[in-house]
Design a protein around this motif. Structure first.
Motif, PDB file in Angstrom:
ATOM      1  N   THR A 130      38.892  40.317  43.666  1.00  8.84           N
ATOM      2  CA  THR A 130      39.974  39.995  43.273  1.00  8.84           C
ATOM      3  C   THR A 130      38.482  38.418  42.758  1.00  8.84           C
ATOM      4  OG1 THR A 130      39.969  38.783  45.494  1.00  8.84           O
ATOM      5  CG2 THR A 130      41.747  41.085  44.822  1.00  8.84           C
ATOM      6  N   LEU A 131      37.381  38.645  43.087  1.00 10.92           N
ATOM      7  CA  LEU A 131      37.223  37.190  42.253  1.00 10.92           C
ATOM      8  C   LEU A 131      37.697  36.710  40.847  1.00 10.92           C
ATOM      9  CD1 LEU A 131      33.451  38.106  43.714  1.00 10.92           C
ATOM     10  CD2 LEU A 131      35.126  36.258  44.858  1.00 10.92           C
ATOM     11  N   LYS A 132      37.347  37.612  40.218  1.00 11.86           N
ATOM     12  CA  LYS A 132      38.013  37.405  38.530  1.00 11.86           C
ATOM     13  C   LYS A 132      39.012  36.783  38.175  1.00 11.86           C
ATOM     14  CE  LYS A 132      34.139  40.140  36.481  1.00 11.86           C
ATOM     15  NZ  LYS A 132      33.716  39.471  35.598  1.00 11.86           N
ATOM     16  N   GLN A 133      40.054  36.972  39.554  1.00 11.73           N
ATOM     17  CA  GLN A 133      41.804  36.627  39.145  1.00 11.73           C
ATOM     18  C   GLN A 133      41.485  35.408  40.085  1.00 11.73           C
ATOM     19  OE1 GLN A 133      44.268  38.400  41.719  1.00 11.73           O
ATOM     20  NE2 GLN A 133      43.289  40.913  41.171  1.00 11.73           N
ATOM     21  N   TYR A 134      40.768  34.585  40.231  1.00 11.71           N
ATOM     22  CA  TYR A 134      40.552  32.766  40.595  1.00 11.71           C
ATOM     23  C   TYR A 134      40.355  32.571  39.717  1.00 11.71           C
ATOM     24  CZ  TYR A 134      40.728  34.049  45.574  1.00 11.71           C
ATOM     25  OH  TYR A 134      41.414  34.028  46.439  1.00 11.71           O
ATOM     26  N   ASP A 135      40.941  31.389  39.084  1.00 10.85           N
ATOM     27  CA  ASP A 135      40.352  30.239  38.167  1.00 10.85           C
ATOM     28  C   ASP A 135      39.355  29.710  38.082  1.00 10.85           C
ATOM     29  OD1 ASP A 135      42.077  28.367  39.628  1.00 10.85           O
ATOM     30  OD2 ASP A 135      43.282  27.673  38.077  1.00 10.85           O
ATOM     31  N   ALA A 136      39.603  29.012  38.882  1.00 13.01           N
ATOM     32  CA  ALA A 136      37.827  28.212  39.995  1.00 13.01           C
ATOM     33  C   ALA A 136      37.727  28.845  40.967  1.00 13.01           C
ATOM     34  CB  ALA A 136      38.299  26.891  40.143  1.00 13.01           C
ATOM     35  N   ILE A 137      36.129  28.748  40.884  1.00 12.51           N
ATOM     36  CA  ILE A 137      35.282  29.076  42.504  1.00 12.51           C
ATOM     37  C   ILE A 137      34.285  28.163  42.493  1.00 12.51           C
ATOM     38  CG2 ILE A 137      33.409  30.427  43.256  1.00 12.51           C
ATOM     39  CD1 ILE A 137      34.576  33.142  41.935  1.00 12.51           C
ATOM     40  N   VAL A 138      34.348  27.531  44.549  1.00 12.92           N
ATOM     41  CA  VAL A 138      33.291  26.420  43.841  1.00 12.92           C
ATOM     42  C   VAL A 138      32.776  26.996  44.647  1.00 12.92           C
ATOM     43  CG1 VAL A 138      33.123  24.524  45.478  1.00 12.92           C
ATOM     44  CG2 VAL A 138      34.610  24.940  43.829  1.00 12.92           C
ATOM     45  N   LEU A 139      31.042  27.171  44.813  1.00 11.12           N
ATOM     46  CA  LEU A 139      29.660  27.606  45.428  1.00 11.12           C
ATOM     47  C   LEU A 139      29.288  27.072  46.683  1.00 11.12           C
ATOM     48  CD1 LEU A 139      28.654  30.336  46.111  1.00 11.12           C
ATOM     49  CD2 LEU A 139      27.193  29.907  44.270  1.00 11.12           C
ATOM     50  N   LEU A 140      29.403  26.568  47.186  1.00  7.04           N
ATOM     51  CA  LEU A 140      28.853  25.936  48.308  1.00  7.04           C
ATOM     52  C   LEU A 140      27.424  26.197  49.302  1.00  7.04           C
ATOM     53  CD1 LEU A 140      32.012  24.565  49.549  1.00  7.04           C
ATOM     54  CD2 LEU A 140      30.432  22.765  48.537  1.00  7.04           C
ATOM     55  N   ASP A 141      26.903  25.357  49.408  1.00  4.07           N
ATOM     56  CA  ASP A 141      25.000  25.370  50.312  1.00  4.07           C
ATOM     57  C   ASP A 141      24.313  26.788  49.466  1.00  4.07           C
ATOM     58  OD1 ASP A 141      23.735  24.293  52.077  1.00  4.07           O
ATOM     59  OD2 ASP A 141      24.589  25.815  53.179  1.00  4.07           O
ATOM     60  N   VAL A 142      25.272  27.498  48.614  1.00  5.35           N
ATOM     61  CA  VAL A 142      23.825  28.130  47.928  1.00  5.35           C
ATOM     62  C   VAL A 142      24.503  28.517  46.272  1.00  5.35           C
ATOM     63  CG1 VAL A 142      25.701  30.198  48.043  1.00  5.35           C
ATOM     64  CG2 VAL A 142      22.957  30.483  48.619  1.00  5.35           C
ATOM     65  N   GLN A 143      23.217  28.498  45.929  1.00  4.45           N
ATOM     66  CA  GLN A 143      23.057  28.982  44.135  1.00  4.45           C
ATOM     67  C   GLN A 143      23.601  30.117  43.795  1.00  4.45           C
ATOM     68  OE1 GLN A 143      20.240  26.658  42.596  1.00  4.45           O
ATOM     69  NE2 GLN A 143      20.655  24.995  44.344  1.00  4.45           N
ATOM     70  N   PRO A 144      23.853  30.653  42.621  1.00  2.00           N
ATOM     71  CA  PRO A 144      23.831  31.745  42.521  1.00  2.00           C
ATOM     72  C   PRO A 144      22.924  33.088  42.040  1.00  2.00           C
ATOM     73  CG  PRO A 144      25.586  30.462  40.778  1.00  2.00           C
ATOM     74  CD  PRO A 144      24.638  29.366  41.514  1.00  2.00           C
ATOM     75  N   LEU A 145      22.610  33.817  42.224  1.00  2.00           N
ATOM     76  CA  LEU A 145      20.863  34.453  42.370  1.00  2.00           C
ATOM     77  C   LEU A 145      20.356  34.355  43.055  1.00  2.00           C
ATOM     78  CD1 LEU A 145      20.642  34.152  38.851  1.00  2.00           C
ATOM     79  CD2 LEU A 145      22.347  35.979  39.784  1.00  2.00           C
ATOM     80  N   PHE A 146      20.914  33.292  44.299  1.00  2.00           N
ATOM     81  CA  PHE A 146      19.679  33.714  45.574  1.00  2.00           C
ATOM     82  C   PHE A 146      20.833  34.262  46.522  1.00  2.00           C
ATOM     83  CE2 PHE A 146      19.160  28.419  46.481  1.00  2.00           C
ATOM     84  CZ  PHE A 146      18.313  28.429  45.167  1.00  2.00           C
TER      85      PHE A 146
END
Length: 166
Positions: A63-79
């Protein structure tokens, strides 16, 4: 969707909860969900979830692609502990960890390595937007910042000191 690293600590949990409160206050008609990939079991993290009364949506990669926005906290993509697959780009990343040369690509990146806790960064948004913080959330943020500074993060930065004294 607001999310954080897998198997989150109090800094990640409090930051996510505070961001949820802030977004619901500033965007009252928006549907804002919080979800965490992986278990939050055992010790202090499980107790933190119970005491803070977090309302978590079950994690589902599909379902991740269904969200119009994702806020990622305390980590970064590809970590290593990022919950997001490589093909999912968050709208915003808020973090205090060094990226070791890997800079995330996102529309809004607020990565402050001189700050000891992501909760301090989220706290600064409350100050900037003049949004009051209730006592319960203030206590959760205080605990999160203190616990992160007691761990690997170490010395508080100027923003951490402002958050702690507030």
């Amino acid at each position: 969707l607001i999310t954080t690293h897998q198997h989150p600590d109090p800094d990640a949990l409090a930051s996510s909860l505070a961001m949820h409160v802030l977004l619901k206050q500033k965007l009252p008609h928006a549907a804002v969900s919080m979800s965490i990939k992986g278990d939050v079991k055992g010790g202090i993290n499980e107790m933190f979830v119970r005491q803070s009364n977090l309302k978590l949506t079950p994690w589902d990669d599909a379902t991740l692609k269904q969200y119009d926005a994702i806020v990622l906290l305390d980590v970064q993509p590809l970590f290593a502990y990022s919950p997001l697959p490589a093909d999912v780009t968050p709208l915003a990343v808020l973090d205090h960890h060094r990226s070791r040369g890997r800079h995330p690509h996102c529309p809004f990146c607020d990565i402050r390595t001189e700050v000891g806790a992501t909760a301090s960064i989220v706290f600064s948004y409350f100050l900037e937007l003049e949004v009051p913080i209730d006592r319960t959330l203030a206590a959760l943020l205080l605990y999160a910042i203190e616990s992160d500074l007691a761990g690997a993060a170490g010395t508080p930065g100027e923003l951490d000191n402002v958050a702690l004294s507030s």
